[in-house]
Design an enzyme around this catalytic site. Structure first.
Site, PDB file in Angstrom:
ATOM      1  N   LYS A  13     -54.928  55.489 140.309  1.00  0.00           N
ATOM      2  CA  LYS A  13     -55.130  56.631 141.114  1.00  0.00           C
ATOM      3  C   LYS A  13     -53.592  57.523 140.865  1.00  0.00           C
ATOM      4  O   LYS A  13     -54.160  58.099 140.613  1.00  0.00           O
ATOM      5  CB  LYS A  13     -55.737  56.365 142.393  1.00  0.00           C
ATOM      6  CG  LYS A  13     -56.907  55.654 142.391  1.00  0.00           C
ATOM      7  CD  LYS A  13     -57.301  55.697 144.129  1.00  0.00           C
ATOM      8  CE  LYS A  13     -56.363  54.427 144.646  1.00  0.00           C
ATOM      9  NZ  LYS A  13     -56.806  53.038 144.366  1.00  0.00           N
ATOM     10  N   ARG A  88     -60.519  55.662 153.474  1.00  0.00           N
ATOM     11  CA  ARG A  88     -60.777  54.406 152.620  1.00  0.00           C
ATOM     12  C   ARG A  88     -62.005  53.616 152.899  1.00  0.00           C
ATOM     13  O   ARG A  88     -62.184  53.409 152.978  1.00  0.00           O
ATOM     14  CB  ARG A  88     -59.271  53.853 152.782  1.00  0.00           C
ATOM     15  CG  ARG A  88     -59.257  53.355 151.560  1.00  0.00           C
ATOM     16  CD  ARG A  88     -57.680  52.321 151.509  1.00  0.00           C
ATOM     17  NE  ARG A  88     -57.394  51.758 150.340  1.00  0.00           N
ATOM     18  CZ  ARG A  88     -56.667  51.968 149.722  1.00  0.00           C
ATOM     19  NH1 ARG A  88     -55.892  53.220 149.476  1.00  0.00           N
ATOM     20  NH2 ARG A  88     -56.402  50.927 148.942  1.00  0.00           N
ATOM     21  N   ARG A 123     -48.149  45.679 136.604  1.00  0.00           N
ATOM     22  CA  ARG A 123     -48.216  46.547 137.401  1.00  0.00           C
ATOM     23  C   ARG A 123     -46.496  45.886 137.124  1.00  0.00           C
ATOM     24  O   ARG A 123     -46.654  44.856 137.783  1.00  0.00           O
ATOM     25  CB  ARG A 123     -49.275  47.097 138.056  1.00  0.00           C
ATOM     26  CG  ARG A 123     -47.911  47.784 139.107  1.00  0.00           C
ATOM     27  CD  ARG A 123     -49.036  49.012 140.029  1.00  0.00           C
ATOM     28  NE  ARG A 123     -49.794  47.552 140.298  1.00  0.00           N
ATOM     29  CZ  ARG A 123     -50.354  48.267 141.319  1.00  0.00           C
ATOM     30  NH1 ARG A 123     -50.934  50.156 141.412  1.00  0.00           N
ATOM     31  NH2 ARG A 123     -51.456  47.940 142.659  1.00  0.00           N
ATOM     32  N   ARG A 156     -45.783  44.490 142.814  1.00  0.00           N
ATOM     33  CA  ARG A 156     -46.454  43.885 144.393  1.00  0.00           C
ATOM     34  C   ARG A 156     -46.499  42.934 145.068  1.00  0.00           C
ATOM     35  O   ARG A 156     -47.068  42.150 143.955  1.00  0.00           O
ATOM     36  CB  ARG A 156     -47.120  45.502 144.481  1.00  0.00           C
ATOM     37  CG  ARG A 156     -46.240  46.966 144.698  1.00  0.00           C
ATOM     38  CD  ARG A 156     -47.628  47.536 144.417  1.00  0.00           C
ATOM     39  NE  ARG A 156     -48.690  47.646 145.261  1.00  0.00           N
ATOM     40  CZ  ARG A 156     -49.838  48.418 145.135  1.00  0.00           C
ATOM     41  NH1 ARG A 156     -49.176  50.055 144.279  1.00  0.00           N
ATOM     42  NH2 ARG A 156     -51.077  48.555 146.256  1.00  0.00           N
ATOM     43  N   ARG A 167     -58.619  42.952 147.592  1.00  0.00           N
ATOM     44  CA  ARG A 167     -58.708  44.440 147.405  1.00  0.00           C
ATOM     45  C   ARG A 167     -59.496  44.739 147.216  1.00  0.00           C
ATOM     46  O   ARG A 167     -60.420  45.724 147.628  1.00  0.00           O
ATOM     47  CB  ARG A 167     -57.583  44.680 146.892  1.00  0.00           C
ATOM     48  CG  ARG A 167     -55.746  44.411 147.876  1.00  0.00           C
ATOM     49  CD  ARG A 167     -54.711  44.617 147.215  1.00  0.00           C
ATOM     50  NE  ARG A 167     -54.403  45.624 146.494  1.00  0.00           N
ATOM     51  CZ  ARG A 167     -53.786  45.570 145.720  1.00  0.00           C
ATOM     52  NH1 ARG A 167     -52.935  45.001 144.813  1.00  0.00           N
ATOM     53  NH2 ARG A 167     -53.964  47.166 144.972  1.00  0.00           N
TER      54      ARG A 167
HETATM   55  P1  AP5 Z   1     -51.744  52.406 139.298  1.00  0.00           P
HETATM   56  O1  AP5 Z   1     -52.107  54.145 139.157  1.00  0.00           O
HETATM   57  O2  AP5 Z   1     -50.238  52.058 139.848  1.00  0.00           O
HETATM   58  O3  AP5 Z   1     -53.030  52.695 140.620  1.00  0.00           O
HETATM   59  P2  AP5 Z   1     -53.670  53.206 141.578  1.00  0.00           P
HETATM   60  O4  AP5 Z   1     -55.491  52.476 141.944  1.00  0.00           O
HETATM   61  O5  AP5 Z   1     -52.780  53.879 142.318  1.00  0.00           O
HETATM   62  O6  AP5 Z   1     -53.292  51.568 142.353  1.00  0.00           O
HETATM   63  P3  AP5 Z   1     -53.203  50.685 143.647  1.00  0.00           P
HETATM   64  O7  AP5 Z   1     -52.960  49.454 143.852  1.00  0.00           O
HETATM   65  O8  AP5 Z   1     -52.088  51.663 143.746  1.00  0.00           O
HETATM   66  O9  AP5 Z   1     -53.870  51.297 144.342  1.00  0.00           O
HETATM   67  P4  AP5 Z   1     -54.842  50.988 145.795  1.00  0.00           P
HETATM   68  O10 AP5 Z   1     -55.776  51.479 146.347  1.00  0.00           O
HETATM   69  O11 AP5 Z   1     -55.268  49.521 146.071  1.00  0.00           O
HETATM   70  O12 AP5 Z   1     -52.969  50.804 147.180  1.00  0.00           O
HETATM   71  P5  AP5 Z   1     -52.670  51.713 147.959  1.00  0.00           P
HETATM   72  O13 AP5 Z   1     -51.280  52.004 147.409  1.00  0.00           O
HETATM   73  O14 AP5 Z   1     -52.980  52.801 148.042  1.00  0.00           O
HETATM   74  O15 AP5 Z   1     -52.239  51.751 138.015  1.00  0.00           O
HETATM   75  C1  AP5 Z   1     -52.254  50.407 138.169  1.00  0.00           C
HETATM   76  C2  AP5 Z   1     -51.660  49.483 136.738  1.00  0.00           C
HETATM   77  O16 AP5 Z   1     -52.274  50.735 135.815  1.00  0.00           O
HETATM   78  C3  AP5 Z   1     -50.257  50.695 136.698  1.00  0.00           C
HETATM   79  O17 AP5 Z   1     -49.217  49.678 136.195  1.00  0.00           O
HETATM   80  C4  AP5 Z   1     -50.885  51.462 135.264  1.00  0.00           C
HETATM   81  O18 AP5 Z   1     -49.029  52.114 134.697  1.00  0.00           O
HETATM   82  C5  AP5 Z   1     -51.680  50.841 134.871  1.00  0.00           C
HETATM   83  N1  AP5 Z   1     -52.898  52.039 134.628  1.00  0.00           N
HETATM   84  C6  AP5 Z   1     -52.929  53.222 134.922  1.00  0.00           C
HETATM   85  N2  AP5 Z   1     -53.671  54.025 133.889  1.00  0.00           N
HETATM   86  C7  AP5 Z   1     -53.870  53.498 132.817  1.00  0.00           C
HETATM   87  C8  AP5 Z   1     -54.661  53.970 132.015  1.00  0.00           C
HETATM   88  N3  AP5 Z   1     -55.723  54.267 131.510  1.00  0.00           N
HETATM   89  N4  AP5 Z   1     -54.361  52.546 130.968  1.00  0.00           N
HETATM   90  C9  AP5 Z   1     -54.217  51.564 130.839  1.00  0.00           C
HETATM   91  N5  AP5 Z   1     -53.034  51.106 131.812  1.00  0.00           N
HETATM   92  C10 AP5 Z   1     -52.980  52.227 132.786  1.00  0.00           C
HETATM   93  O19 AP5 Z   1     -52.678  50.996 149.301  1.00  0.00           O
HETATM   94  C11 AP5 Z   1     -52.043  49.366 149.237  1.00  0.00           C
HETATM   95  C12 AP5 Z   1     -52.652  48.431 150.809  1.00  0.00           C
HETATM   96  O20 AP5 Z   1     -52.057  49.816 151.521  1.00  0.00           O
HETATM   97  C13 AP5 Z   1     -53.954  48.652 150.706  1.00  0.00           C
HETATM   98  O21 AP5 Z   1     -54.828  47.561 150.222  1.00  0.00           O
HETATM   99  C14 AP5 Z   1     -54.055  48.735 152.247  1.00  0.00           C
HETATM  100  O22 AP5 Z   1     -53.406  48.087 153.022  1.00  0.00           O
HETATM  101  C15 AP5 Z   1     -52.941  49.556 152.655  1.00  0.00           C
HETATM  102  N6  AP5 Z   1     -53.585  50.853 152.665  1.00  0.00           N
HETATM  103  C16 AP5 Z   1     -53.824  52.078 152.192  1.00  0.00           C
HETATM  104  N7  AP5 Z   1     -54.164  53.183 152.001  1.00  0.00           N
HETATM  105  C17 AP5 Z   1     -54.639  52.751 153.158  1.00  0.00           C
HETATM  106  C18 AP5 Z   1     -55.977  53.064 154.517  1.00  0.00           C
HETATM  107  N8  AP5 Z   1     -56.190  54.576 153.776  1.00  0.00           N
HETATM  108  N9  AP5 Z   1     -56.601  52.671 155.492  1.00  0.00           N
HETATM  109  C19 AP5 Z   1     -56.614  50.953 155.258  1.00  0.00           C
HETATM  110  N10 AP5 Z   1     -55.009  50.833 154.687  1.00  0.00           N
HETATM  111  C20 AP5 Z   1     -54.481  51.275 154.023  1.00  0.00           C
END
Ligand code: AP5
Length: 211
Positions: A13, A88, A123, A156, A167
């Site tokens: 994402k 979410r 990552r 992370r 997760r």
């Molecule tokens: P990346 O682009 O970093 O993936 P992402 O989907 O953004 O992953 P996140 O782990 O950041 O998502 P998340 O939803 O768990 O975490 P968030 O920060 O929102 O890609 C992943 C890796 O793969 C990277 O190394 C990239 O380079 C590689 N990659 C990408 N595309 C690729 C491809 N096509 N091929 C190969 N490699 C590739 O949330 C974290 C925490 O915050 C949550 O767990 C929760 O506790 C809290 N939180 C955040 N938002 C909320 C909410 N709305 N409500 C409640 N809690 C929340």
């Protein structure tokens, strides 16, 4: 363009949002990044969120809804925005509806759970500016050094394998139902994540109907 990106943790994402943000000249609003910044700065929000993030759980709805309410009224959102990681849960989606903001599209990036585990283990994130890399798919020019700001690249804390498992479980239980929620509103479009970032970008453009 007012776009929501859905997808499992590590589905890409943030990576796709970065490119779309540049392409459309609109900001990406990542609740995860906002919370991680608060953690780095040791604010009250950061302290409260830590207990949830470290266990792979969602931060309570009322906390994130308030963050989004404050963020979406800022000037840079006037011409559109990309929501990465919000909503979410169904209550969060209902709260967004009540903000009277018209969403144009909801993009779901689909990646199998096994692939997610491999992606997340590779990552790395800049400890200073938050830029994201992957040791194989998106390496930095110099090992463990951020291309943008020269900061140290680290894993992370919530990317530990046992936390990732939680997760994913939380995603399937609480976030995946949003696909149905937005399909019923005729807003959902789907892109299948590919092995390479650029191939996924092509799928994303096709799903969004952009060149
Ligand atoms: P990346 O682009 O970093 O993936 P992402 O989907 O953004 O992953 P996140 O782990 O950041 O998502 P998340 O939803 O768990 O975490 P968030 O920060 O929102 O890609 C992943 C890796 O793969 C990277 O190394 C990239 O380079 C590689 N990659 C990408 N595309 C690729 C491809 N096509 N091929 C190969 N490699 C590739 O949330 C974290 C925490 O915050 C949550 O767990 C929760 O506790 C809290 N939180 C955040 N938002 C909320 C909410 N709305 N409500 C409640 N809690 C929340």
């Amino acid at each position: 363009m007012r776009l929501i990106i859905l997808g499992a943790p590590g589905a890409g994402k943030g990576t796709q949002a970065e490119g779309l943000s540049k392409k459309f000249g609109i900001p990406t609003i990542s609740t995860g990044e906002i919370i991680r910044n608060a953690l780095r700065q040791g604010t009250e929000l950061g302290k409260e969120a830590k207990q949830y993030i470290d266990r792979g759980l969602l931060v309570p709805d009322d906390v994130v809804i308030e963050i989004i309410k404050e963020r979406l009224v800022q000037d840079d959102c006037k011409n559109g925005f990309i929501l990465d990681g919000f909503p979410r849960t169904v209550p969060q989606a209902n709260a967004l509806d009540k903000m009277n903001i018209t969403i144009d599209k909801v993009l779901s990036i689909e990646v199998e759970d096994e692939k997610i585990v491999e992606r997340i283990s590779g990552r790395r994130q800049c400890s200073q500016c938050g830029a994201t890399y992957h040791i194989i798919y998106k390496p930095s020019k110099v090992e463990n050094v951020c291309d943008t700001c020269g900061g140290n690249l680290i894993m992370r804390q919530d990317d530990a394998p046992e936390t990732v498992e939680n997760r994913l479980k939380v995603y399937h239980e609480q976030t995946e139902p949003l696909k149905d929620f937005y399909a019923k509103k005729d807003l959902l479009t789907v892109a299948f994540g590919q092995e390479e970032v650029s191939d996924t970008t092509e799928e994303v453009y096709k799903a969004l109907g952009v060149e």
